[in-house]
Write an enzyme that holds these catalytic residues in place. Sequence first.
Site, PDB file in Angstrom:
ATOM      1  N   ASP A 170       0.821  -1.218   0.000  1.00 39.84           N
ATOM      2  CA  ASP A 170       0.000   0.000   0.000  1.00 39.84           C
ATOM      3  C   ASP A 170       0.857   1.272   0.000  1.00 39.84           C
ATOM      4  OD1 ASP A 170      -1.926  -1.916   0.225  1.00 39.84           O
ATOM      5  OD2 ASP A 170      -2.951  -1.041   1.932  1.00 39.84           O
ATOM      6  N   ASP A 191      -0.364  -4.225  -3.874  1.00 41.45           N
ATOM      7  CA  ASP A 191      -1.335  -3.121  -3.948  1.00 41.45           C
ATOM      8  C   ASP A 191      -0.642  -1.768  -3.763  1.00 41.45           C
ATOM      9  OD1 ASP A 191      -3.142  -5.172  -4.091  1.00 41.45           O
ATOM     10  OD2 ASP A 191      -4.083  -4.801  -2.164  1.00 41.45           O
TER      11      ASP A 191
END
Length: 361
Positions: A170, A191
Amino acid sequence: MKYLTTALALSFLYLFTDTSSHFSSGGFDMKDFNKDRVKTVVVSHRGTGDFRTIQAAIDSIPSNNNNWIKIYLKHGTYNEKIVIEKQMIVMQGNDASKVTIQYNDAGLANSSGPFRLNAEYFVAINITFKNTYNNIKQTVPYKDIKVAPSAILMADKASFYGCRFISVQDTLADLLGRHYFHKCYIEGAVDFIWGRGQSIYQNCVINVKGVTSKKMVNNREMLAGFITAQGRESEQDTSGFVFNKCVIKGTGKAFLGRAYRGYSRVVFYGTHMSNVVVPQGWDAWHYKGQDDKFTFVEVNSTGKGANKKGRVRWEKNLSAKEVDFLLNPQTFVDNDGWMATLPSALVSLYYNHLQSLSFRI
């Protein structure tokens, strides 16, 4: 084209006929940017500026600020957890390899890390944003890492030039609003560009780190993460990630993206993809059977990772008009003209980019 006259009118200000010559591992050449007539405050953790911490400089700005203020960061590593609640800030370093904002913080996708933006009209130039929590030097199991963003964007009208975003999971929380990234570096494994942002990534470098996700591809286990996890939620949702003339490289393996929400939208145009990109390319994640709603697109990309043999059958093919709309900042992220209100050197750079588009599909 309608913007060409404006571009030529502005070009005399600070003409960047070859923007690549103004970018290195350190960032943009600042000699032109420093000519902008804006109030400047200087931050030095060594005490040779107006403030020792970045947050103190931010806090000094009036809450109702309506004029651009430059926060100039002297070389150094700033161990801070910064929150910006005030608009019209330019935060600038001269060399991204020598100006780092970092913090060791993990676990919360929307609040962990060194930097959170909650205010409109923000510009960052030549700065590294780094979360030091996951200090991974080689491939490790997915279970051993945690969510650790380096930057969290929760506001509209933000742009980043020559910046670096470094973490593992992230990394760049591109959550809300319209954003423009020019010649930035983004590193991660899982991600690591994610959220519901409406953003263009122009001439950026994407570096894939190696982390195991135990994901099955073509009936075999791949050590693969995900570059994007975009969160568009409906046909009316205007969000999406567009990568124009970027480079994907690294030491790991990754999908170009997974569907973070049911109408996920990601476009790669003219991007050089190394073999870190897995053959399947995209993953439906929890939305299997709804793949007709995704907009996962690749156009005119090159490199071993751009070979579409083995790609998912449901990857989209858009018309030239649809691709043009997404590639053009004026139609996708700047339809109300907010980027023309940036400091003059950035306006010149922006319009020079528009001239270079030339709609070549």
